[in-house]
Design an enzyme around this catalytic site. Structure first.
Site, short mmCIF file in Angstrom:
data_model
loop_
_atom_site.label_atom_id
_atom_site.label_comp_id
_atom_site.label_asym_id
_atom_site.label_seq_id
_atom_site.Cartn_x
_atom_site.Cartn_y
_atom_site.Cartn_z
N CYS A 83 30.96 15.66 -23.02
CA CYS A 83 32.06 15.61 -22.48
C CYS A 83 32.95 14.28 -23.14
O CYS A 83 34.31 13.51 -22.37
CB CYS A 83 32.67 15.93 -21.44
SG CYS A 83 32.05 15.35 -19.79
N GLN A 84 31.39 12.47 -23.31
CA GLN A 84 32.07 11.84 -23.39
C GLN A 84 33.31 11.59 -24.07
O GLN A 84 33.95 10.35 -23.98
CB GLN A 84 30.70 11.13 -23.73
CG GLN A 84 29.68 10.82 -22.12
CD GLN A 84 28.46 12.18 -22.25
OE1 GLN A 84 28.83 13.53 -22.78
NE2 GLN A 84 27.67 11.89 -21.72
#
Length: 461
Positions: A96-97
């Site tokens: 999810c960066q």
């Protein structure tokens, strides 16, 4: 139905710990209620040692694919999905960066980003293996990204599920609002094939098939969201007004979702037959609240975690604002925790030469015992505003969180990440890596709370 699981982007095993109620390291040695038939964990930044994968196999062992090969530490892009063992539940906290709260939404790249594109590997796995049930986790910002086309990324994900024959529920859950020890907001996605018995039971309970008109379908979907659905059973919510539910139909083609779709998703909703139903819900919880103080270590803590007194404050401890518009503080003063966590006024100059005053507010200097912990990030332990600093229970001195405390904040057993199995040898994981693992992890307690609903669903399939 057999409780067989495939865990993608497995990290150090948060989903597996939650599904199997693993509270201690010894619990990982007992027979599991949910059988993980294959998992995948590969971290591109770890060039020499795959710390998360090696921690996972130290606790659980590894899994061979249908060809008898161990591909669990391969880049998921190159894994042959046909060779993955069949499974009835696909789980994963996909990277999810690119839409993480650690960066502003306006600069995030969403599904077009380097890690965001890994959604397509989940989609490919679903197409090839056809798991009847899916449980995923991501940052809550996923449902709003990207900034210039709100909701596009989530709509693409929902469109993929629709085209593969799934109904999808989602819920943004703050763990602390259900009594747990961390203020961490994450979106959970539960999807199930439309042919499952579970799907038919839900349709019957909410009278979905008997209400072909739009208003009737909205009432049925609201009943699912508030009373009968997966998340309604797992995380109760307060009632909401009929006028609060909003609907929108997904485009027929995924390309349309990518190019034109925009929609403000609320924290709760369902997608069924290509139609989105969403409304804002409020958590309903009246039980005990676990706090940071409840999970902190009481005994002697290694000196490496304590902060030198001259690094704490540059002036009176009561001061939480600095104004450097007239005079810049010294380099030594700016290297204190009081400065980095305090409010600031700083003169800045933009690239075009425009001068302005940058301001930011203060954050908590020393985290309180009587509240849940703030959200852990992968930067935990670094000299930054987001790092927790606490008062040691034994000495009263100020220090950083220990790895054990971080594991407890995320609901893992104490010392879960202490050791890894590297090339057949037990190796201690560096403290910096242990912090990174916990910043990347999910709250295991939330999976534990969802497990009874999953178990009941599987028993009736």
């Amino acid at each position: 139905m057999r409780r067989t699981v495939c865990e993608l982007f497995a990290g150090v095993g948060g989903f597996r710990c939650g599904l199997n109620a693993i509270d201690t390291i010894e619990d990982a040695l007992r027979p599991e209620k949910w059988e993980t038939v294959w998992f995948s964990q590969w971290e591109p930044i770890d060039k020499k040692v795959q710390w998360a994968h090696d921690c996972y196999i130290n606790r659980f062992g590894t899994c061979a694919d249908l060809n008898g090969e161990d591909t669990t530490n391969y880049d998921i892009n190159i894994v042959n999905k046909e060779a993955v063992p069949n499974h009835n539940l696909l789980v994963g906290g996909f990277p999810c960066q690119d839409y993480s709260v650690a960066s502003s939404l306006a600069t995030s790249k969403g599904l077009e980003g380097k890690k965001g594109v890994l959604w397509w590997d989940i989609r490919d796995m679903l197409e090839v293996k056809g798991a009847p049930f899916v449980l995923l986790e991501n940052v809550d910002r996923l449902i709003k990204s990207p900034a210039k086309q709100r909701g596009r990324d989530f709509a693409i994900i929902l469109t993929c599920f629709r085209d593969l024959g799934y109904t999808v529920e989602w819920r943004v859950v703050n763990a602390a609002e259900y009594g747990y020890q961390q203020r961490r907001r994450r979106v959970f996605i539960f999807a199930y094939k439309n042919y499952t018995r579970y799907s038919k039971r839900i349709e019957k309970k909410i009278v979905y098939c008997d209400t072909p008109d739009a208003q009737g379908r909205e009432r049925a979907m609201k009943k699912a969201i508030l009373e009968e659905g997966f998340f309604a059973k797992s995380f109760p919510v307060l009632k909401a007004d009929d006028k609060e539910i909003r609907t929108k139909e997904l485009p027929k083609e995924i390309g349309e979702s990518s190019s034109t779709f925009s929609f403000m998703f609320e924290n709760t909703g369902i997608m069924k037959d290509g139609v989105i139903y969403t409304l804002k819900t409020v958590p309903q919880y009246e039980g005990k609240q676990i706090t940071l103080g409840d999970i902190m270590e009481n005994g002697k803590v290694d000196k490496q975690f304590f902060i030198d007194k001259d690094r704490l404050y540059y002036t009176d401890p009561a001061v939480d604002h600095s104004d450097e518009t007239e005079k810049r503080l010294s380099e030594q003063e700016r290297k204190t925790w009081q400065y980095v966590k305090g409010a600031k006024k700083l003169p800045r100059k933009a690239a075009n030469g425009h001068e302005y005053i940058f301001s930011e507010g203060p954050v908590t200097m020393i985290d309180a015992y009587d509240k849940p912990a703030r959200t852990l990030l992968t930067s935990e332990g670094t000299f930054s505003r987001s790092t927790h600093i606490v008062k040691d229970k034994k000495t009263g001195d100020i220090r950083l969180l220990t790895p054990i405390e971080m594991e407890r904040i995320q609901g893992f057993p104490s010392d879960w990440t202490k050791e890894c199995l590297v090339d057949g040898e037990i190796v201690e994981m560096p403290v910096k890596k242990r912090r990174f693992m916990m910043g990347n992890a999910l709250v295991v307690d939330l999976i534990k709370q969802m497990e009874p609903q999953l178990s009941e669903i599987f028993e009736q399939e």
